[in-house]
Write a protein that holds these residues in place. Structure first.
Motif, PDB file in Angstrom:
ATOM      1  N   PHE A 271       0.692  -1.353   0.163  1.00 26.35           N
ATOM      2  CA  PHE A 271      -0.196  -0.178  -0.596  1.00 26.35           C
ATOM      3  C   PHE A 271       0.836   1.012  -0.144  1.00 26.35           C
ATOM      4  CE2 PHE A 271      -1.748   2.851   2.435  1.00 26.35           C
ATOM      5  CZ  PHE A 271      -3.452   3.648   1.531  1.00 26.35           C
TER       6      PHE A 271
ATOM      7  N   ARG B  39       4.261   1.504  -1.510  1.00 22.81           N
ATOM      8  CA  ARG B  39       4.745   2.034  -1.969  1.00 22.81           C
ATOM      9  C   ARG B  39       3.861   2.216  -3.807  1.00 22.81           C
ATOM     10  NH1 ARG B  39       9.759  -0.172  -3.117  1.00 22.81           N
ATOM     11  NH2 ARG B  39       8.428  -1.658  -4.334  1.00 22.81           N
ATOM     12  N   GLY B  40       2.592   1.825  -2.881  1.00 16.64           N
ATOM     13  CA  GLY B  40       1.748   1.986  -4.438  1.00 16.64           C
ATOM     14  C   GLY B  40       1.245   3.056  -4.396  1.00 16.64           C
ATOM     15  N   VAL B  41       1.230   3.788  -3.782  1.00 19.80           N
ATOM     16  CA  VAL B  41       1.016   5.647  -3.180  1.00 19.80           C
ATOM     17  C   VAL B  41       1.823   6.517  -3.255  1.00 19.80           C
ATOM     18  CG1 VAL B  41      -1.077   4.837  -2.523  1.00 19.80           C
ATOM     19  CG2 VAL B  41       0.327   5.922  -0.797  1.00 19.80           C
ATOM     20  N   PRO B  42       1.939   7.946  -4.367  1.00 23.88           N
ATOM     21  CA  PRO B  42       2.416   8.684  -4.128  1.00 23.88           C
ATOM     22  C   PRO B  42       3.095   9.351  -2.623  1.00 23.88           C
ATOM     23  CG  PRO B  42       1.031   9.507  -5.468  1.00 23.88           C
ATOM     24  CD  PRO B  42       0.596   8.444  -4.819  1.00 23.88           C
TER      25      PRO B  42
ATOM     26  N   ILE C  68       3.298  12.538  -1.596  1.00 25.16           N
ATOM     27  CA  ILE C  68       1.858  13.670  -1.508  1.00 25.16           C
ATOM     28  C   ILE C  68       1.127  13.286  -0.588  1.00 25.16           C
ATOM     29  CG2 ILE C  68       1.211  13.874  -4.335  1.00 25.16           C
ATOM     30  CD1 ILE C  68       2.802  16.844  -3.374  1.00 25.16           C
ATOM     31  N   THR C  69       0.379  12.176  -0.982  1.00 25.10           N
ATOM     32  CA  THR C  69      -0.836  11.986  -0.945  1.00 25.10           C
ATOM     33  C   THR C  69      -0.836  11.296   0.255  1.00 25.10           C
ATOM     34  OG1 THR C  69      -0.873   9.088  -1.526  1.00 25.10           O
ATOM     35  CG2 THR C  69      -1.763  10.732  -3.056  1.00 25.10           C
ATOM     36  N   LEU C  70      -0.160  10.645   0.752  1.00 23.20           N
ATOM     37  CA  LEU C  70       0.628  10.296   2.394  1.00 23.20           C
ATOM     38  C   LEU C  70       0.644  11.897   3.252  1.00 23.20           C
ATOM     39  CD1 LEU C  70       2.540   6.932   2.640  1.00 23.20           C
ATOM     40  CD2 LEU C  70       0.829   7.113   3.106  1.00 23.20           C
TER      41      LEU C  70
ATOM     42  N   PHE D 130      -0.950  14.635   2.893  1.00 23.64           N
ATOM     43  CA  PHE D 130      -1.693  14.876   2.002  1.00 23.64           C
ATOM     44  C   PHE D 130      -2.796  13.993   4.052  1.00 23.64           C
ATOM     45  CE2 PHE D 130      -1.168  17.490  -1.429  1.00 23.64           C
ATOM     46  CZ  PHE D 130      -1.421  18.944  -1.350  1.00 23.64           C
ATOM     47  N   THR D 131      -2.477  13.234   3.547  1.00 25.80           N
ATOM     48  CA  THR D 131      -3.241  12.522   5.014  1.00 25.80           C
ATOM     49  C   THR D 131      -3.355  12.783   6.286  1.00 25.80           C
ATOM     50  OG1 THR D 131      -3.067  10.417   2.857  1.00 25.80           O
ATOM     51  CG2 THR D 131      -3.746  10.075   5.687  1.00 25.80           C
TER      52      THR D 131
ATOM     53  N   LEU E 253      -4.732  16.209   6.264  1.00 25.37           N
ATOM     54  CA  LEU E 253      -5.847  16.790   6.214  1.00 25.37           C
ATOM     55  C   LEU E 253      -6.669  15.217   7.168  1.00 25.37           C
ATOM     56  CD1 LEU E 253      -6.780  17.549   2.857  1.00 25.37           C
ATOM     57  CD2 LEU E 253      -6.906  18.706   4.391  1.00 25.37           C
ATOM     58  N   LEU E 254      -6.425  14.049   7.237  1.00 27.88           N
ATOM     59  CA  LEU E 254      -7.704  13.364   7.235  1.00 27.88           C
ATOM     60  C   LEU E 254      -6.941  11.619   8.707  1.00 27.88           C
ATOM     61  CD1 LEU E 254      -7.705  10.462   4.082  1.00 27.88           C
ATOM     62  CD2 LEU E 254      -8.840  12.463   4.944  1.00 27.88           C
TER      63      LEU E 254
ATOM     64  N   GLN F 227      -7.082  13.506  11.596  1.00 30.17           N
ATOM     65  CA  GLN F 227      -8.484  14.512  12.361  1.00 30.17           C
ATOM     66  C   GLN F 227      -9.305  13.695  12.014  1.00 30.17           C
ATOM     67  OE1 GLN F 227      -9.985  17.482  11.343  1.00 30.17           O
ATOM     68  NE2 GLN F 227      -9.423  17.403   8.841  1.00 30.17           N
TER      69      GLN F 227
ATOM     70  N   LEU G 276       8.319  18.182   0.131  1.00 31.23           N
ATOM     71  CA  LEU G 276       7.693  18.230  -0.454  1.00 31.23           C
ATOM     72  C   LEU G 276       6.757  18.270   0.988  1.00 31.23           C
ATOM     73  CD1 LEU G 276       7.176  14.441  -2.367  1.00 31.23           C
ATOM     74  CD2 LEU G 276       7.883  16.812  -2.890  1.00 31.23           C
TER      75      LEU G 276
ATOM     76  N   PHE H 175       4.118  21.509   0.336  1.00 34.83           N
ATOM     77  CA  PHE H 175       2.651  21.252   0.315  1.00 34.83           C
ATOM     78  C   PHE H 175       1.627  21.286   0.685  1.00 34.83           C
ATOM     79  CE2 PHE H 175       5.292  19.560  -3.299  1.00 34.83           C
ATOM     80  CZ  PHE H 175       5.042  20.925  -4.758  1.00 34.83           C
TER      81      PHE H 175
ATOM     82  N   LYS I 101       4.526   7.860  -9.656  1.00 36.61           N
ATOM     83  CA  LYS I 101       3.606   8.409  -9.075  1.00 36.61           C
ATOM     84  C   LYS I 101       4.464   9.441  -8.889  1.00 36.61           C
ATOM     85  CE  LYS I 101       6.019   4.906  -6.701  1.00 36.61           C
ATOM     86  NZ  LYS I 101       6.291   4.305  -6.132  1.00 36.61           N
TER      87      LYS I 101
ATOM     88  N   MET J 123      -9.827  11.536  -0.862  1.00 35.54           N
ATOM     89  CA  MET J 123      -8.260  10.837  -0.773  1.00 35.54           C
ATOM     90  C   MET J 123      -8.607   9.156  -0.518  1.00 35.54           C
ATOM     91  SD  MET J 123      -6.116  13.209  -0.213  1.00 35.54           S
ATOM     92  CE  MET J 123      -5.160  12.520   0.752  1.00 35.54           C
TER      93      MET J 123
ATOM     94  N   LEU K 163      -2.837   2.898  -6.315  1.00 32.17           N
ATOM     95  CA  LEU K 163      -2.659   1.930  -6.399  1.00 32.17           C
ATOM     96  C   LEU K 163      -3.145   0.830  -7.061  1.00 32.17           C
ATOM     97  CD1 LEU K 163      -1.600   0.930  -3.918  1.00 32.17           C
ATOM     98  CD2 LEU K 163      -3.713   0.067  -3.118  1.00 32.17           C
TER      99      LEU K 163
ATOM    100  N   SER L  18      -0.258   1.613 -10.210  1.00 37.38           N
ATOM    101  CA  SER L  18       0.677   0.595  -9.554  1.00 37.38           C
ATOM    102  C   SER L  18       1.131  -1.190  -9.177  1.00 37.38           C
ATOM    103  CB  SER L  18       0.890   1.157  -8.161  1.00 37.38           C
ATOM    104  OG  SER L  18       1.191   2.193  -7.924  1.00 37.38           O
TER     105      SER L  18
END
Lengths: 434, 426
Positions: A269, A271-274, A276-278, A280-281, A284-285, A287, A373, A376, B364, B396, B404, B407
Motif C-alpha cells: 500500500f 509503495r503504491g501511493v505517492p 504527496i498523498t500520504l 495530505f493524509t 487532512l485525514l 483528524q 514535499l 504542499f 508517482k 483521498m 494503488l 502501481s
C-alpha cells in the motif's frame, strides 16, 4: 671463415618513443580521438561545455553580495558591467540566509540550534565509525530526547518522564528476562512503560516542574522552516524508518500467515501511493481517525508518515538482502541451536544489511530529497516554502535563480556525502576477496 | 531420567502457548490479529464519531454533481458543466499522459547516458557522471520548479513575435522569432506547434459518454496496419521464393510501395496539411498549444528519471562478464548477433526489474504536478474537487485507490515478465 666487419659492435642509444605514443598526445589519442565516433563525441562535449560556461560564467562573475534589494543589485551590475549585463544577486542569500537555514526560529534562540547540530555529529560519530569507544552509543540513544527538548523547548521534565518510561522498560526487562523469557518480559515491560506514560508521567512532570522549574522558552512548530525543518524531518525519519523497515522485512519473510499478509499489505500500500498523498493524509485525514478533540503537531504527523513511507522502501531493500543470503546460513544458525532473534541478530542481519547498504542509503537520500514535499501541506521547506516567503518581500520579488542554486548546492552536498559514505562502508565491510 | 526421544507428555499447560514452538506462532498470530482488529475498529469508530460531529456522511454521490470549474488541458471534451467524475477522468488521463511520455523519453535518454558513461571517451564519460550525480542528488521538486521558471521567465511574450506595419516600414525585425522554418513558437505561455488538419475530414463519431473518436485517425490507423500486414506477407512470400528457387526477387521498391503508397493516397484524399500557428494581436492562433505546465513537468520528470535509468543501464551492462562476449566471438557470432542473442537477453534480466520500478516512481512523482499547476489526478480530484465539496475522506481514499491500482497493475505485469525471463535453475 672471413671476418664479418659489418656487424655493429656497440649498441645504438635507445630512441625516444614517437611523439604520438607518449604523454598528453598519446592520452588524447586514446581517450578523446580514438575513432570517428569518439572524435565527434569529444567535439560535441567540448561545445556543450563551452556553451554552458559562456551562458553561466558572466552571470556568476557579475554576482553581487552587498545590496539590500534586487533593484539595487541590478543597479550595481549595470554600473559595473554596462546596462545589458546580467548577474547573480547573491545579496538575497546574504540578507536572508537565516531564513533559508532556520525558518522563523527566534533569533535569540539560535544557540540551541547550534548545540543541537553539534550534538548530532557527536551522536552520529560512534554510529558511523566503529573505531570510537562503544560507550558513546549510549549518548547517541539519549540524543533524540535532548534534541527534542532543545528544539521545541518547554520544561525539561517532559523528556525526563519519557526517559523514565524507557528506564522502567529496561529495568523490568533485565529483571524478568532470565525467569520468564524474552517475549513475556518484553510484553510486561512495554505494558508497564505504557501505563507509566499514560497515567503517571503527566502528574510527575507537573510536580517536578513546580518543585524545580527548569525550562527553555517554547518554540512552535510553525516557526520551524528551511534546512532546519528538512533536517528535523529527514534525520528523525531516517533514524526511525530503519528499525521499522527491518521489522516489516522480517514480517514479510515470516512463516506466520497473518503477520506476513499484514506486512505485505502495509508495504504494497505505502509503495503504491505517492508520498504527496500520504502527506495530505497527515494534514487532512488524520483528524478523522483520531479521537475527537486530539490534535497533535503537524511536524510530528509528517514525520510519522514520512517514516512509514521510507520504511516500506527500506523493507523491500532489506528483503532483497535477505533473499540474497544462501539458505545454508539459516540452516547453520538453526543447527547451532540459536533461537529466531539470536539467529537474526548474530547471523542473518549482519550479512543481509551489509548487502543492502547501497539500497538503504539511496532510500535515505530519496527520503531527504522528499522532505521538500512538505511545502504542499503548508510547512516552510527551504526550496518552495521559504523561497516563496522571500520572494513575497517587494525588495526580492523576482529572485528565482539564486535561492534555487543555493538550496540545490546544499542538498547536493548532503546527498553526495551520504552516497560517498555508503561507498566507504561497502568497501570497509567487504569480506570476500574478489 | 528423561531421554531426548521420550514422547512429549500428554496434557496441555497454558504456558505452552508461549514456550512451545508448536503453539507459539499461533499465539503470536492471534495476538497480532487481535491488536490489528482492535486498532482498525478504534480508527473506524473515531472516523464515525468525527463524521457525526461534523454532520458529514460518507458517500461518493458528489462525483455525479456539476464540477463547475474549468481545466486547461483536456484530452477528452470537458466543460465546467460536466460532473466531478469527468473531471477526475480528465485528471487521470493527464497523469497517464505525462507518465507515459516521461517513461519513454526517460528510457531513451537514460540508455544513451548510461552507455556514454561507460564510453572510452574520457570527456564524455566525465560529463555524463556529472549529469547523473547532479540530477540524482538534488530534489525533483527543484527541477520541476526550475523548468517552470525557465519557461515562464526567460521566454518572450507572444507580442514580441509580431511584425507590425510600422516595424516593416522601419525595416525592423520582431524581437523574437519562431523556430524550425516558422513552425514552432515558444512563448512564456506555452509552446505553439503545427497541428495536423484535413480539408475533407471524415468527421467524428461519439462512442458514448461524449467521447468523440476521429474517423480520420481510425482510417489512417487501419490503412497503416493493413499496409504493414501486407508487407509482412510480401516479405514472407519473397523468402519462400528464395528457399525454393535460390534467387531472391527484388523487394526494395515493392516494399516501399506497399508501405507508403496507400497511406500517401489516403492522406492526399483527406486533404492532409499542417495548420501552422499564426501570431495575431495578443497571442498565437491556429496550430496546437502545449501548456508550459505540461512541458516543464515532462522535461523535469524525464531528466530526473533518466539519471536513475542511466545508472541501471550501466549496472546491467557491467553485470555481464566479458567472457560472454568472448565466448560468443569464439562461436563465430558477429558483433550484432552477439549483442542481440547473448548480451542483451542477459543484461535485460538485470535491467528490467529496476527499470519498471523507476517507471512506477515516475508515475508517482508526476503527482508533483501541483508545483507547476498541471491538472493531473491530484489537481482535479485531490485538489479542486476536494476543496469544493469538502469531502476529504472520500477524495483521498479514491485518489489513493487509483494510484494503488496503477502501481499494482504495473508491478504485476513486471512480475509476469520477471517470471518469463527468470533463469531456469535446477
Amino acid at each position: 671463415m672471413s671476418e664479418t666487419s659489418f656487424v655493429r659492435t656497440e649498441m645504438l642509444a635507445p630512441k625516444p618513443a614517437p611523439v604520438s605514443q607518449v604523454g598528453a598526445i598519446k592520452w588524447m589519442r586514446e581517450n578523446l580521438f580514438s575513432g570517428p565516433l569518439n572524435t565527434a563525441l569529444t567535439i560535441l562535449g567540448v561545445l556543450a561545455t563551452v556553451w554552458l560556461v559562456q551562458a553561466a560564467a558572466p552571470w556568476l562573475l557579475h554576482g553581487v553580495w552587498n545590496a539590500n534589494s534586487l533593484s539595487e543589485c541590478r543597479a550595481i551590475i549595470a554600473a559595473a558591467h554596462g546596462p545589458e549585463a546580467t548577474g547573480a544577486c547573491w545579496a538575497v542569500i546574504r540578507v536572508r540566509w537565516n531564513q533559508f537555514l532556520f525558518g522563523f526560529y527566534p533569533v535569540d534562540q539560535y544557540w540551541r540550534l547550534f548545540v543541537t547540530f553539534a550534538g548530532l555529529f557527536l551522536a552520529l560519530a560512534p554510529v558511523l565509525f566503529d573505531a570510537l569507544p562503544r560507550k558513546l552509543l549510549w549518548g547517541a540513544l539519549l540524543y533524540p530526547l535532548v534534541a527534542f527538548w532543545l528544539l521545541w523547548g518547554g520544561p525539561i521534565w517532559g523528556p525526563v518522564a519519557v526517559l523514565a518510561g524507557f528506564v522502567i522498560l529496561g529495568l523490568l526487562f533485565t529483571a524478568l528476562a532470565p525467569k520468564l523469557g524474552v517475549p513475556v518480559s518484553a510484553g510486561v515491560g512495554l505494558v508497564a512503560a505504557a501505563l507509566f506514560w499514560l497515567y503517571a508521567a503527566a502528574p510527575i512532570e507537573a510536580a517536578l516542574q513546580s518543585a524545580l522549574p527548569f525550562a527553555l522558552s517554547e518554540v512552535d512548530s510553525d516557526q520551524f522552516g528551511g534546512f532546519l525543518l528538512a533536517l528535523v524531518i529527514g534525520v528523525s525519519a531516517i533514524v526511525l524508518s530503519l528499525p521499522l523497515g527491518i521489522l516489516l522485512a522480517l514480517g514479510r519473510q515470516s512463516d506466520m500467515l497473518i503477520v506476513k499478509s499484514l506486512s505485505v499489505g502495509v508495504i504494497e500500500f505505502v509503495r503504491g501511493v505517492p508520498l504527496i498523498t500520504l502527506l495530505f493524509t497527515a494534514s487532512l485525514l488524520l483528524q478523522y481517525f483520531l479521537p475527537p478533540g486530539t490534535s497533535f503537531d503537524l511536524i510530528l504527523r509528517v514525520v510519522i508518515l514520512v517514516t512509514l513511507f521510507a520504511a516500506a522502501y527500506i523493507a523491500e531493500v532489506i528483503r532483497g538482502g535477505l533473499a540474497a543470503l544462501p539458505r545454508g546460513q539459516y540452516e547453520a544458525a538453526d543447527a547451532l541451536g540459536l533461537d529466531y532473534w539470536q539467529a537474526q541478530r548474530l547471523i542473518i542481519m549482519p550479512q543481509a544489511l551489509k548487502i543492502s547498504i547501497p539500497g538503504i542509503v539511496s532510500s535515505f537520500i530519496g527520503l531527504f530529497k522528499d522532505t521538500t514535499l512538505v511545502a504542499f501541506v503548508g510547512l516552510f521547506d527551504p526550496l518552495k516554502g521559504i523561497s516563496n516567503v522571500v520572494r513575497s518581500d517587494m525588495a526580492w520579488k523576482g529572485t528565482y535563480w539564486e535561492p534555487y542554486i543555493f538550496v540545490a548546492v546544499i542538498f547536493f552536498l548532503f546527498n553526495f556525502s551520504m552516497s560517498r559514505y555508503s561507498m566507504y562502508l561497502e568497501r570497509k565491510l567487504k569480506r570476500d576477496h574478489r | 531420567m528423561a531421554l531426548a526421544s521420550d514422547p512429549p507428555k500428554a496434557g496441555f499447560r497454558l504456558s505452552m502457548l508461549i514456550y512451545d514452538t508448536r503453539f507459539r506462532s499461533i499465539t503470536i498470530q492471534i495476538v497480532v490479529l487481535l491488536l490489528f482488529l482492535a486498532g482498525l475498529v478504534w480508527l473506524l469508530n473515531n472516523a464515525y464519531v468525527n463524521l457525526e460531529a461534523k454532520g458529514k456522511d460518507f458517500n461518493f454521490s458528489f462525483l455525479w454533481t456539476r464540477a463547475g470549474y474549468d481545466l486547461a488541458q483536456t484530452l477528452i471534451p470537458y466543460s465546467n458543466d460536466d460532473t466531478h467524475l469527468r473531471a477526475l477522468v480528465i485528471g487521470l488521463l493527464n497523469t497517464l499522459l505525462v507518465s507515459f511520455l516521461g517513461c519513454i523519453l526517460a528510457t531513451v535518454l537514460g540508455t544513451i547516458i548510461g552507455v556514454l558513461r561507460l564510453s572510452q571517451n574520457w570527456l564524455v564519460a566525465r560529463i555524463m557522471t556529472v549529469y547523473v550525480e547532479t540530477f540524482r542528488n538534488i530534489p525533483l521538486l527543484l527541477w520541476i520548479l526550475l523548468m517552470g521558471t525557465i519557461l515562464a521567465e526567460t521566454r518572450p511574450v507572444p507580442k514580441d513575435f509580431r511584425l507590425t506595419e510600422a516595424m516593416k516600414a522601419a525595416g525592423e525585425e520582431p524581437k523574437a522569432s519562431m523556430w524550425f522554418f516558422d513552425s514552432v513558437a515558444v512563448t512564456n505561455r506555452g509552446t505553439n506547434l503545427p497541428a495536423p488538419a484535413f480539408d475533407h475530414s471524415l468527421g467524428v463519431v461519439d462512442i458514448g459518454w461524449n467521447l468523440p473518436v476521429s474517423l480520420n485517425a481510425l482510417a489512417i490507423l487501419a490503412v497503416m496496419s493493413a499496409s504493414f500486414w501486407g508487407w509482412r506477407r510480401f516479405i514472407a512470400r519473397a523468402k519462400a521464393v528464395q528457399e525454393a528457387t535460390g534467387t531472391r526477387p527484388t523487394t526494395w521498391w515493392p516494399s516501399l510501395l506497399i508501405l507508403f503508397a496507400p497511406i500517401s493516397a489516403l492522406l492526399y484524399g483527406l486533404g492532409f496539411h499542417l495548420d501552422y500557428p499564426q501570431i495575431t494581436r495578443f497571442d498565437f492562433t491556429g496550430g496546437f498549444q502545449m501548456l508550459h505546465s505540461f512541458t516543464a513537468l515532462l522535461i523535469a520528470l524525464t531528466l530526473y528519471t533518466a539519471a536513475f535509468i542511466a545508472e541501471i543501464v550501466r549496472a546491467g551492462i557491467q553485470a555481464i562478464s566479458k567472457g560472454q562476449t568472448e565466448a560468443a566471438y569464439a562461436l563465430g557470432l558477429r558483433p550484432g548477433r552477439t549483442m542481440s542473442l547473448v548480451i542483451l537477453p542477459q543484461a535485460l534480466r538485470v535491467i528490467v526489474p529496476p527499470l519498471i520500478s523507476q517507471f512506477l516512481n515516475l508515475t508517482k512523482n508526476s503527482s508533483l504536478a501541483i508545483a507547476v499547476s498541471y491538472m493531473d489526478l491530484r489537481g482535479t480530484l485531490g485538489g479542486i474537487t476536494l476543496n469544493q465539496t469538502g469531502r476529504e475522506l472520500e477524495c483521498m481514499m479514491l485518489m489513493m485507490g487509483i494510484y494503488l491500482t496503477i502501481s499494482l497493475t504495473i508491478s504485476s505485469l513486471m512480475n509476469l515478465y520477471n517470471k518469463s525471463i527468470k533463469l531456469k535453475e535446477r
